[in-house]
Design a protein around this motif. Sequence first.
Motif, PDB file in Angstrom:
ATOM      1  N   ALA A 218      24.806  58.890  -0.910  1.00 47.90           N
ATOM      2  CA  ALA A 218      24.364  60.175  -0.380  1.00 47.90           C
ATOM      3  C   ALA A 218      25.673  61.232  -0.696  1.00 47.90           C
ATOM      4  CB  ALA A 218      24.326  59.866   1.127  1.00 47.90           C
ATOM      5  N   LEU A 219      26.762  60.857  -0.948  1.00 51.85           N
ATOM      6  CA  LEU A 219      27.872  61.818  -1.172  1.00 51.85           C
ATOM      7  C   LEU A 219      27.707  62.312  -2.683  1.00 51.85           C
ATOM      8  CD1 LEU A 219      30.844  59.880   0.358  1.00 51.85           C
ATOM      9  CD2 LEU A 219      29.514  61.793   1.350  1.00 51.85           C
TER      10      LEU A 219
ATOM     11  N   HIS B 171      28.463  67.361   4.140  1.00 52.38           N
ATOM     12  CA  HIS B 171      27.098  66.526   4.569  1.00 52.38           C
ATOM     13  C   HIS B 171      26.539  66.923   5.690  1.00 52.38           C
ATOM     14  CE1 HIS B 171      24.347  62.943   4.451  1.00 52.38           C
ATOM     15  NE2 HIS B 171      24.823  62.713   5.615  1.00 52.38           N
TER      16      HIS B 171
ATOM     17  N   TYR C 186      26.545  54.527   2.315  1.00 47.09           N
ATOM     18  CA  TYR C 186      26.356  55.910   2.460  1.00 47.09           C
ATOM     19  C   TYR C 186      26.960  56.619   1.110  1.00 47.09           C
ATOM     20  CZ  TYR C 186      31.270  55.291   3.471  1.00 47.09           C
ATOM     21  OH  TYR C 186      32.653  54.867   3.385  1.00 47.09           O
TER      22      TYR C 186
ATOM     23  N   TRP D 277      28.742  59.662  10.195  1.00 47.00           N
ATOM     24  CA  TRP D 277      29.610  60.392   9.347  1.00 47.00           C
ATOM     25  C   TRP D 277      31.064  60.593   9.990  1.00 47.00           C
ATOM     26  CZ3 TRP D 277      29.036  60.371   4.468  1.00 47.00           C
ATOM     27  CH2 TRP D 277      27.839  59.898   3.925  1.00 47.00           C
TER      28      TRP D 277
ATOM     29  N   ARG E 106      24.559  69.958   5.682  1.00 47.64           N
ATOM     30  CA  ARG E 106      23.215  69.636   4.960  1.00 47.64           C
ATOM     31  C   ARG E 106      22.010  69.146   6.005  1.00 47.64           C
ATOM     32  NH1 ARG E 106      23.045  65.158   0.516  1.00 47.64           N
ATOM     33  NH2 ARG E 106      24.256  64.292   1.973  1.00 47.64           N
ATOM     34  N   THR E 107      22.640  68.166   7.054  1.00 49.97           N
ATOM     35  CA  THR E 107      21.688  67.614   7.949  1.00 49.97           C
ATOM     36  C   THR E 107      21.462  68.752   8.740  1.00 49.97           C
ATOM     37  OG1 THR E 107      23.197  65.541   7.601  1.00 49.97           O
ATOM     38  CG2 THR E 107      21.775  65.881   9.591  1.00 49.97           C
TER      39      THR E 107
ATOM     40  N   GLU F 133      34.200  67.306   2.931  1.00 52.12           N
ATOM     41  CA  GLU F 133      32.987  66.698   2.437  1.00 52.12           C
ATOM     42  C   GLU F 133      32.247  66.255   3.499  1.00 52.12           C
ATOM     43  OE1 GLU F 133      35.065  64.496  -1.412  1.00 52.12           O
ATOM     44  OE2 GLU F 133      35.144  63.636   0.100  1.00 52.12           O
TER      45      GLU F 133
ATOM     46  N   PRO G 199      24.263  68.780  -1.851  1.00 43.96           N
ATOM     47  CA  PRO G 199      23.510  69.402  -0.649  1.00 43.96           C
ATOM     48  C   PRO G 199      22.860  70.757  -0.784  1.00 43.96           C
ATOM     49  CG  PRO G 199      25.549  68.294  -0.043  1.00 43.96           C
ATOM     50  CD  PRO G 199      25.667  68.652  -1.499  1.00 43.96           C
TER      51      PRO G 199
END
Length: 637
Positions: free
Chosen positions: A397-398, A590, A394, A309, A593-594, A586, A402
């Motif tokens: 996933a956005l 992400h 990807y 990312w 969240r990870t 952004e 989240p």
Amino acid sequence: MMARLSLTAWSVAVVGGALLLIVETGIAAEPGTPPGIPAQQNATIAPSSQELALNEFVRKAAQQRRDGVGSRITGLQWQDVAWRDAAMRALNNNLDIKRGQVFNTQAQVALQEASALFDPVFTLTAQFARASRYDRVLSDSKYSSATQEYNTDGGQTVSNAVTFDEGPVEYVTFDRPRTEGYHETRIVASESSLVGPQDSWNYQLGWVQQLPWGLALDLGLGLLRRDTYYINNYGARFADKARYGSYGRPWTASLDVNFSAPLPWTRNSGAYARSDSDANSAREAVQQARAEVDAIINDTLLTVDAAFWNLVQQARNVEVAQMHLDNLSQVVRRTERLFELNQITAYEKAHVAADQARVQSQLEQTWYEFLNASDQLVVLLDMAAGTVLLPSGYDHALTVDPQLVMTETPAAPEQHPQVLAADRAARIAELDYQFRRRDAAPDLSINAGVTLGQNHNVFGYASASEAVGHISDPDFISQKYSMVYVYPLGNSAAAAARDQARYRHAQALALRKAAANSAIRRSNDAISVLTSARKIVDLQRKNVELTTFIYDKISSGQQARNVREYELVIKGDELLDARQQLIQAEIDLHLARTNYLAAQGRLPGFYAKLVAQQDLDASRVASIQRSGLLRFFKEVE
């Protein structure tokens, strides 16, 4: 015995191939999509149009730089890398995972070895023996009394007699007279067996069983085949008569039962006996090795996710920076024409030109950060040097909120792989400490044995089966009981080992507590970061909308000569900064969240879902997880 996963079920190849299986496997799909994953039935594995446009834009920008605009980018190989491919390659190339696989193999073998101590041990012995006796006759002088005539109580006179004053025999007669003194005498030192060599066959079947809590049982069944004979004295007087005979019953059996047990609270007794402790420690070591590999996978996915990312962010930064420079170049050209028409001053022209140089310098820095992010991912994925990576796969996933990961029940801190590994290590240390404590206790044990046997001095049984069948009706029973006490002088070695084990146990407990505290702290911090990151994204989106609206208005005013050029330049810089801040927000959302999932040890399970690009993929992931084949990608329950 505890069920154990086979090594192939959680090898590194399966771990890496898990992400690929969600598309390529033939497992039947189930309807529905896992929570938090939007429906994308029409999505394909190929990059999205937005990703293709971004990557094409970056390639063209790089081509312009190779053609002489700005710094040169030469000798580089451009390659797209999908999000799932990056994760899979990172898992397969991770040396720590491979080393963890070796540790797991060693733990499995150690568990098999320790568990084998409780497997029965059988022994079978066959022995043949032959005993032969031979005649050995010696000649030596021996004192003898003289013979004489002896008158019996009945008045009978006996010649050549030797009388005895005591005993049941009154006298013995000889065939000739003998004088008193030493005479040469024949002495039989050894006499051969009348029946010849004596053969015997001895068979022993043994069963040794180590029992829990230090108990031991030893069973032995013996069979002896040996002919026994009787002497026929009548036949000795007649040459045509047999001098011995056999009953034809050569078989006898015996049963030995031996039992040993340490007394309670003594050495090698109870649940912490040596065999029990070794098996339990080996079992805990297997679980520890698995938890450590789980933790490595969790951390590896976190690392590769951050690197991927970061590359996405830098690629988008290149795009917005290049677009800003292109817009600014148009302003510069208009400014030059206005200056030629004497509609602006030299100062205004210089101000715009200076800003163009500054933006070009910023673009150089943006390209440097993009190439640096690509190099970091290249190294992480063990790819060829000189490769420039462009991210893909990807976009979907956005679109996942989240915040949905926080609506589910958070995993307990003790379920984090690192905490599980520390807990297993503490359990192993506790088992070792308790064993050492028991090992330093007095060594006192009792032993008991019973033997059921059959007598073969006269005769036994006609067959082996008959002898074994009558073992419950023995000819004799012997019993033995003993108590053994062993005490090394001072017992200092055992005491020192006990103290060392106590310190190791205390250290392992502290490490487990530290791991649990770290998991709680990381989870709480991740929750705070995730909550704030979502709010920051909303604010940055509104900021970009407002900044874009202002820039468009000023751009229209500049064309109508209501706004000076340097004001447009300033607002263009503000728009660039707003877009880059939105990109940063952004990506941070992400990554938050990870980090939240990684802090709870749930990243592998969610990662498998997030790289699924179709409903079919997502349902396959759910099926595989429920089957237990992909334990690494199963969420903590």
